[in-house]
Design a protein around this motif. Structure first.
Motif, PDB file in Angstrom:
ATOM      1  N   ALA A 103       3.110  -9.623   2.348  1.00 41.04           N
ATOM      2  CA  ALA A 103       2.049  -8.852   1.698  1.00 41.04           C
ATOM      3  C   ALA A 103       2.231  -7.368   2.003  1.00 41.04           C
ATOM      4  O   ALA A 103       2.107  -6.519   1.113  1.00 41.04           O
ATOM      5  CB  ALA A 103       0.678  -9.338   2.167  1.00 41.04           C
ATOM      6  N   MET A 104       2.565  -7.062   3.273  1.00 37.36           N
ATOM      7  CA  MET A 104       2.761  -5.666   3.649  1.00 37.36           C
ATOM      8  C   MET A 104       3.857  -5.004   2.820  1.00 37.36           C
ATOM      9  O   MET A 104       3.682  -3.901   2.308  1.00 37.36           O
ATOM     10  CB  MET A 104       3.104  -5.570   5.132  1.00 37.36           C
ATOM     11  N   ALA A 105       4.997  -5.707   2.695  1.00 36.47           N
ATOM     12  CA  ALA A 105       6.129  -5.121   1.959  1.00 36.47           C
ATOM     13  C   ALA A 105       5.743  -4.807   0.521  1.00 36.47           C
ATOM     14  O   ALA A 105       6.054  -3.735   0.000  1.00 36.47           O
ATOM     15  CB  ALA A 105       7.320  -6.083   1.999  1.00 36.47           C
ATOM     16  N   LEU A 106       5.025  -5.753  -0.111  1.00 33.27           N
ATOM     17  CA  LEU A 106       4.641  -5.539  -1.503  1.00 33.27           C
ATOM     18  C   LEU A 106       3.621  -4.415  -1.644  1.00 33.27           C
ATOM     19  O   LEU A 106       3.734  -3.554  -2.520  1.00 33.27           O
ATOM     20  CB  LEU A 106       4.088  -6.843  -2.101  1.00 33.27           C
ATOM     21  N   PHE A 107       2.624  -4.415  -0.752  1.00 32.11           N
ATOM     22  CA  PHE A 107       1.606  -3.353  -0.814  1.00 32.11           C
ATOM     23  C   PHE A 107       2.221  -1.986  -0.535  1.00 32.11           C
ATOM     24  O   PHE A 107       1.877  -0.991  -1.184  1.00 32.11           O
ATOM     25  CB  PHE A 107       0.492  -3.624   0.200  1.00 32.11           C
ATOM     26  N   LEU A 108       3.138  -1.947   0.433  1.00 31.90           N
ATOM     27  CA  LEU A 108       3.765  -0.671   0.771  1.00 31.90           C
ATOM     28  C   LEU A 108       4.543  -0.128  -0.427  1.00 31.90           C
ATOM     29  O   LEU A 108       4.438   1.053  -0.767  1.00 31.90           O
ATOM     30  CB  LEU A 108       4.687  -0.840   1.992  1.00 31.90           C
ATOM     31  N   ALA A 109       5.300  -1.028  -1.078  1.00 31.60           N
ATOM     32  CA  ALA A 109       6.034  -0.604  -2.265  1.00 31.60           C
ATOM     33  C   ALA A 109       5.061  -0.095  -3.324  1.00 31.60           C
ATOM     34  O   ALA A 109       5.333   0.898  -4.013  1.00 31.60           O
ATOM     35  CB  ALA A 109       6.863  -1.762  -2.806  1.00 31.60           C
ATOM     36  N   GLY A 110       3.895  -0.755  -3.439  1.00 31.08           N
ATOM     37  CA  GLY A 110       2.888  -0.328  -4.402  1.00 31.08           C
ATOM     38  C   GLY A 110       2.304   1.030  -4.056  1.00 31.08           C
ATOM     39  O   GLY A 110       2.151   1.897  -4.914  1.00 31.08           O
ATOM     40  N   LEU A 111       1.989   1.222  -2.770  1.00 22.62           N
ATOM     41  CA  LEU A 111       1.415   2.500  -2.334  1.00 22.62           C
ATOM     42  C   LEU A 111       2.391   3.648  -2.603  1.00 22.62           C
ATOM     43  O   LEU A 111       2.003   4.734  -3.000  1.00 22.62           O
ATOM     44  CB  LEU A 111       1.106   2.459  -0.835  1.00 22.62           C
ATOM     45  N   ARG A 112       3.683   3.367  -2.392  1.00 28.07           N
ATOM     46  CA  ARG A 112       4.694   4.413  -2.571  1.00 28.07           C
ATOM     47  C   ARG A 112       4.896   4.757  -4.039  1.00 28.07           C
ATOM     48  O   ARG A 112       5.459   5.811  -4.355  1.00 28.07           O
ATOM     49  CB  ARG A 112       6.023   3.956  -1.959  1.00 28.07           C
ATOM     50  N   SER A 113       4.472   3.852  -4.919  1.00 30.52           N
ATOM     51  CA  SER A 113       4.692   4.149  -6.333  1.00 30.52           C
ATOM     52  C   SER A 113       3.469   4.792  -6.984  1.00 30.52           C
ATOM     53  O   SER A 113       3.476   5.072  -8.180  1.00 30.52           O
ATOM     54  CB  SER A 113       5.079   2.866  -7.084  1.00 30.52           C
ATOM     55  N   VAL A 114       2.401   5.040  -6.173  1.00 29.70           N
ATOM     56  CA  VAL A 114       1.224   5.706  -6.734  1.00 29.70           C
ATOM     57  C   VAL A 114       1.573   7.173  -6.996  1.00 29.70           C
ATOM     58  O   VAL A 114       2.204   7.835  -6.172  1.00 29.70           O
ATOM     59  CB  VAL A 114       0.030   5.613  -5.761  1.00 29.70           C
ATOM     60  N   ASP A 115       1.155   7.640  -8.136  1.00 23.14           N
ATOM     61  CA  ASP A 115       1.446   9.002  -8.547  1.00 23.14           C
ATOM     62  C   ASP A 115       0.807  10.007  -7.571  1.00 23.14           C
ATOM     63  O   ASP A 115      -0.407  10.014  -7.390  1.00 23.14           O
ATOM     64  CB  ASP A 115       0.882   9.205  -9.971  1.00 23.14           C
ATOM     65  N   THR A 116       1.629  10.864  -6.948  1.00 20.64           N
ATOM     66  CA  THR A 116       1.079  11.790  -5.946  1.00 20.64           C
ATOM     67  C   THR A 116       0.151  12.829  -6.574  1.00 20.64           C
ATOM     68  O   THR A 116      -0.731  13.358  -5.901  1.00 20.64           O
ATOM     69  CB  THR A 116       2.210  12.516  -5.196  1.00 20.64           C
ATOM     70  N   ASP A 117       0.333  13.094  -7.871  1.00 20.62           N
ATOM     71  CA  ASP A 117      -0.542  14.072  -8.518  1.00 20.62           C
ATOM     72  C   ASP A 117      -1.996  13.603  -8.516  1.00 20.62           C
ATOM     73  O   ASP A 117      -2.917  14.399  -8.306  1.00 20.62           O
ATOM     74  CB  ASP A 117      -0.094  14.298  -9.977  1.00 20.62           C
ATOM     75  N   ILE A 118      -2.182  12.302  -8.731  1.00 20.06           N
ATOM     76  CA  ILE A 118      -3.543  11.758  -8.758  1.00 20.06           C
ATOM     77  C   ILE A 118      -4.181  11.931  -7.388  1.00 20.06           C
ATOM     78  O   ILE A 118      -5.341  12.326  -7.265  1.00 20.06           O
ATOM     79  CB  ILE A 118      -3.527  10.257  -9.126  1.00 20.06           C
ATOM     80  N   ILE A 119      -3.373  11.647  -6.339  1.00 15.42           N
ATOM     81  CA  ILE A 119      -3.899  11.764  -4.983  1.00 15.42           C
ATOM     82  C   ILE A 119      -4.274  13.215  -4.685  1.00 15.42           C
ATOM     83  O   ILE A 119      -5.355  13.502  -4.165  1.00 15.42           O
ATOM     84  CB  ILE A 119      -2.845  11.260  -3.969  1.00 15.42           C
ATOM     85  N   ARG A 120      -3.371  14.120  -5.071  1.00 12.96           N
ATOM     86  CA  ARG A 120      -3.636  15.545  -4.826  1.00 12.96           C
ATOM     87  C   ARG A 120      -4.897  15.980  -5.559  1.00 12.96           C
ATOM     88  O   ARG A 120      -5.747  16.680  -4.999  1.00 12.96           O
ATOM     89  CB  ARG A 120      -2.430  16.367  -5.282  1.00 12.96           C
ATOM     90  N   ALA A 121      -5.039  15.528  -6.790  1.00 11.81           N
ATOM     91  CA  ALA A 121      -6.218  15.888  -7.582  1.00 11.81           C
ATOM     92  C   ALA A 121      -7.494  15.432  -6.883  1.00 11.81           C
ATOM     93  O   ALA A 121      -8.472  16.179  -6.802  1.00 11.81           O
ATOM     94  CB  ALA A 121      -6.129  15.263  -8.977  1.00 11.81           C
ATOM     95  N   ALA A 122      -7.461  14.198  -6.346  1.00 11.80           N
ATOM     96  CA  ALA A 122      -8.631  13.677  -5.651  1.00 11.80           C
ATOM     97  C   ALA A 122      -8.935  14.528  -4.430  1.00 11.80           C
ATOM     98  O   ALA A 122     -10.101  14.814  -4.121  1.00 11.80           O
ATOM     99  CB  ALA A 122      -8.401  12.223  -5.255  1.00 11.80           C
ATOM    100  N   GLN A 123      -7.871  14.959  -3.724  1.00  9.11           N
ATOM    101  CA  GLN A 123      -8.095  15.752  -2.516  1.00  9.11           C
ATOM    102  C   GLN A 123      -8.633  17.131  -2.850  1.00  9.11           C
ATOM    103  O   GLN A 123      -9.481  17.661  -2.137  1.00  9.11           O
ATOM    104  CB  GLN A 123      -6.788  15.853  -1.724  1.00  9.11           C
TER     105      GLN A 123
END
Lengths: 309, 285
Positions: free
Chosen positions: A185-205
């Motif tokens: 589960a960790m490996a799959l979630f980690l791969a998923g987290l790494r594929s989240v668009d960083t622009d969206i995260i930056r926008a939220a911040q």
């Protein structure tokens, strides 16, 4: 073998020699594919057929309707196995999801030694369930394991005897199974987290969202498809769990940690009740379908939606 | 997220991951330590402890001296059995899977999607549905209780995985490449050998690691279709635990457990990156 790109066949060449020339290619493609497909279909049909016959020690023809099924469903062994499966499946999937997600989020914080940690969390997956079960049976054994260690350290009233406790023994299987597969589960979630668009995260911040809010509102919702995949794979493992239980508790104490896969084995190879064993195997397939069909439908709807978007 | 603006909580993060890492490593550490402890030492304390005298003899005994059932040959013959099952079955299922995956993805033919769909159903069908039919097939062709029988089973059943892995990889190879080669007169095998195979190492490594681990760790077929000296090491380990249930020899058993787990652990340590890639392949889309 009518491939769409085949336009290069020279005119006038007789069809038979063409066939002979391409025979090795036919064999290499069709033999493995047909063997694989044919055994899956014929074996399934055969097992389903046997489940409706009065077969005991050897397969025999005949028709007993649903008698094997009613006998299995009425047996105490199966009822306990089914209840255990519900508890084990739910607890194992839930806790390994939570553990896997937590570990993935922590590893996603750009921490030092991420590679080493990931290796550690994942190595149990490479080891067989037989080894895992054996090792956990030692650790959880009150006579020689964790309980004994704590007693030796001076805390004499400490109790951790789930392995030999009828009501708690199933939880020892949950513990071992989580240890074995939460890394997946960790490996799959980690791969998923790494594929989240960083622009969206930056926008939220930039909008002033803190880390917890960002995760909760922005990142985690994107992980839904992965979560569903993990749940389906883990449930599939839980339903067919055999090796781990065999090595850890062998279904005991008594039949307290019985699971469907052990019931099938017991009926087929220890009690020589082929018909009932086959019926129990078909019941396992039905439980699996109850999980997989909604998943297949979900994938289908999602695929259609993606195609239209 | 992935910047260092949350510094105050970083100590907590490290604390939690360290605790988890310790919990994940503990069973392995316990078994390694026990494999170096004398049985009396373990009996006096518990499974969890530091070896007082390094009992290297446990490994020698586990490898070639210990008795399983009536045979006192250690786990060496069973390790050999597992190797003789796993290596050919891995090679055959990977090669056949590569050719079949290449055929269903790049050489479309009538019914290819159907065949491919049925083959991948094998990923989901419980082993228990196939136990009785395999027993009968193996008996009828005279391969019950043989290593060849298990190689056959793992090769055929492994195709579900290997065809899926290879097909998903080959489908991304541009069709123009194949078309160009065909115009130059190259046939099915020449294209496979000259164009596809040289491009395949990433997927072949994933497939080999996956198949090797699966087949080495498999237990149900091993215990159902073989007995005594023909069993793979997973089945022998269970027999060993049963054999020593009266007078436990945890030191020797621990050594046996380590030896049996070593091949897949080594593969994981050296090919772990590809192992993870195989796990996450297709899931993150």
């Amino acid at each position: 073998m009518t491939d769409v790109v085949s336009t290069a066949v020279r005119p006038g060449r007789p069809a038979t020699s063409e066939m002979v020339r391409r025979l090795p290619e036919f064999l290499m493609i069709w033999v493995p594919l047909l063997l694989s497909a044919a055994h899956l279909i014929s074996f399934s049909i055969w097992t389903i057929w046997i489940s409706f016959t009065p077969s005991t020690l050897i397969p025999v023809a005949g028709w007993v309707g649903l008698r094997n099924y009613t006998a299995v469903l009425a047996s105490r062994n199966w009822q306990i196995a089914f209840d255990n499966l519900l508890l084990f499946g739910t607890a194992f999937v839930l806790f390994s999801l939570i553990t896997g997600l937590l570990l993935a989020i922590l590893l996603d914080q750009r921490i030092r030694g991420e590679n080493v940690l990931r290796t550690i969390f994942l190595y149990p997956l490479a080891v067989s369930f037989v080894v895992t079960g054996t090792v956990w049976s030692w650790l959880l054994n009150p006579g020689i394991g964790i309980e004994k260690l704590v007693h030796d350290l001076g805390w004499m009233t400490f109790k951790f005897d789930w392995l030999v406790d009828r009501d708690m023994a199933i939880w020892t299987i949950v513990i071992a199974a989580i240890w074995q597969s939460s890394g997946f589960a960790m490996a799959l979630f980690l791969a998923g987290l790494r594929s989240v668009d960083t622009d969206i995260i930056r926008a939220a911040q930039i909008d002033g969202a803190g880390p917890i809010r960002t995760y909760w509102r922005v990142v985690l919702p994107t992980l839904w498809p992965i979560t569903v995949t993990v749940v389906v794979v883990q449930l599939q493992f839980a339903i067919s769990a055999f090796d781990l239980v065999r090595a850890l508790t062998n279904g005991g104490p008594g039949i307290a940690t019985q699971l469907p896969a052990l019931v099938v084995y017991d009926l087929m190879f220890q009690r020589s009740q082929l018909g009932r064993g086959a019926a129990a195997a078909v019941l396992m397939l039905l439980i699996l379908l109850a999980v997989l069909l909604p998943y297949a439908a979900w994938r289908y709807v999602r695929g259609r939606r993606a195609a239209h978007a | 997220m992935r910047d260092r603006s949350f510094a105050p909580s970083r100590a907590l993060i490290y604390l939690i991951v360290t605790l988890f890492a310790a919990a994940y490593l503990a069973p392995l550490v316990v078994v390694v330590l026990n494999s170096l402890r004398a049985d009396e030492e373990i009996a006096q304390s518990s499974m969890i402890g530091w070896p007082q005298h390094m009992a290297w003899g446990n490994y020698a005994l586990a490898w070639s001296g210990f008795c399983v059932a009536e045979t006192c040959s250690g786990i060496r013959p069973y390790m050999l059995n597992s190797a003789l099952i796993t290596i050919p079955a891995t090679i055959f299922s990977t090669l056949l899977g590569a050719v079949a995956g290449y055929a269903v993805s790049l050489w479309r033919f009538r019914g290819d999607n159907w065949i491919y769909g049925i083959v991948t159903l094998g990923l989901f069908l419980p082993q228990q549905m196939r136990l009785l039919p395999w027993t009968i097939v193996l008996r009828d062709i005279g391969l019950i209780n043989t290593l060849t029988g298990l190689v056959l089973i793992h090769t055929i059943q492994g195709l579900s995985f290997t065809v899926l892995f290879c097909r998903n990889y080959y489908i991304a190879i541009p069709h123009e490449l194949i078309r160009a080669a065909r115009i130059d007169g190259a046939g099915f095998f020449r294209i496979f050998w000259r164009i596809i195979l040289p491009l395949s190492s990433p997927i072949l490594i994933v497939t080999v690691i996956w198949q090797f681990t699966h087949i080495w760790n498999e237990f149900l077929y091993g215990v159902t279709f073989t007995t005594g000296q023909q069993q793979p090491v997973t089945a022998a380990l269970i027999a060993l635990s049963a054999a020593v249930a009266d007078i436990p020899h945890y030191g020797v058993q621990s050594a046996a457990v380590i030896i049996a787990a070593l091949p897949t652990l080594l593969i994981y340590l050296f090919g772990g990156r590809y192992f993870v890639r195989g796990l996450t392949a297709g899931a993150v889309k």
